[in-house]
Motif scaffolding. Structure first.
Motif, short mmCIF file in Angstrom:
data_model
loop_
_atom_site.label_atom_id
_atom_site.label_comp_id
_atom_site.label_asym_id
_atom_site.label_seq_id
_atom_site.Cartn_x
_atom_site.Cartn_y
_atom_site.Cartn_z
N ARG A 51 0.84 -1.20 0.00
CA ARG A 51 0.00 0.00 0.00
C ARG A 51 0.88 1.26 0.00
O ARG A 51 1.76 1.41 0.83
CB ARG A 51 -0.89 -0.02 1.23
N GLY A 52 0.66 2.14 -0.98
CA GLY A 52 1.38 3.40 -1.05
C GLY A 52 2.71 3.34 -1.78
O GLY A 52 3.38 4.36 -1.91
N ALA A 53 3.12 2.18 -2.26
CA ALA A 53 4.42 2.07 -2.92
C ALA A 53 4.45 2.88 -4.21
O ALA A 53 5.45 3.55 -4.51
CB ALA A 53 4.74 0.61 -3.20
N VAL A 54 3.38 2.86 -4.97
CA VAL A 54 3.34 3.60 -6.23
C VAL A 54 3.40 5.10 -5.96
O VAL A 54 4.08 5.85 -6.66
CB VAL A 54 2.08 3.22 -7.04
N LEU A 55 2.71 5.55 -4.93
CA LEU A 55 2.73 6.97 -4.59
C LEU A 55 4.13 7.43 -4.18
O LEU A 55 4.59 8.50 -4.59
CB LEU A 55 1.73 7.25 -3.46
N VAL A 56 4.83 6.61 -3.43
CA VAL A 56 6.19 6.96 -3.02
C VAL A 56 7.12 7.00 -4.22
O VAL A 56 7.93 7.92 -4.36
CB VAL A 56 6.70 5.96 -1.95
N GLU A 57 7.00 6.03 -5.13
CA GLU A 57 7.85 6.02 -6.32
C GLU A 57 7.55 7.22 -7.21
O GLU A 57 8.46 7.85 -7.75
CB GLU A 57 7.64 4.73 -7.10
N PHE A 58 6.29 7.56 -7.36
CA PHE A 58 5.92 8.72 -8.18
C PHE A 58 6.44 10.00 -7.55
O PHE A 58 6.97 10.87 -8.25
CB PHE A 58 4.40 8.78 -8.34
N ALA A 59 6.29 10.14 -6.24
CA ALA A 59 6.77 11.34 -5.56
C ALA A 59 8.28 11.48 -5.69
O ALA A 59 8.80 12.60 -5.78
CB ALA A 59 6.36 11.31 -4.08
#
Length: 164
Positions: A51-59
């Motif tokens: 959960r949230g891995a894609v958001l962290v990579e995008f950020a």
């Protein structure tokens, strides 16, 4: 005399097998097995682990993507500046070399072919029978009208002076 050949084993499988060979067994039909079910999927990992891995990579990547876009845009502005300087110098040299042209017509022609948001300077000296036009542009940062880089782009052209 030739040696005698050994007797062939009986064909029904009874009797001793020749030396070094196994006795053949009669063929038996194998029972048909039912198809095996597909193996079960491995147990799913909990939804909380990714959960949230894609958001962290995008950020993390977003600033780098913006930087790459800014560099590409700046390269396009520099290339456009070379195009503008060369074209303006060519038009200025033609206008200055025309009969009755002179340096005033040369400067006006150069300014007519450069947008107002670009900082520029024009010089149109007569060298022998050739009117030389030199246009220098200051390179803007990302888009014209903003800050200028300490870089100048120059375009030069020449045309033979017409008439007296």
């Amino acid at each position: 005399m030739s040696p005698a050949l050994p007797a062939a084993p009986p064909r029904d499988g009874a009797g001793p097998a020749p030396s070094g060979h196994r006795a053949c067994r009669p063929h038996r039909a194998r029972p048909v097995r039912a198809a095996r079910p597909a193996p079960a999927a491995p147990p799913a990992r909990s939804a909380r682990s990714d959960r949230g891995a894609v958001l962290v990579e995008f950020a993390g990547m977003f600033p780098l993507i913006l930087l790459m876009l800014a560099v590409a845009l700046q390269c396009a502005v520099i290339g456009y500046g070379f195009h503008l300087a060369g074209n303006a110098a060519d038009e200025a040299a033609r206008a200055g070399a025309a009969a009755g042209g002179g340096e005033g017509a040369c400067g006006e022609a150069a300014r007519a072919h450069i947008p107002d948001s670009w900082s520029m300077s024009v010089s149109c000296p007569l060298q022998g029978e050739v009117r030389q036009a030199r246009v220098e542009l200051r390179v803007p940062v990302l888009f014209p009208g903003a800050f200028n880089l300490p870089i100048t782009i120059s375009g030069t052209a020449g045309a033979v002076q017409e008439g007296p």
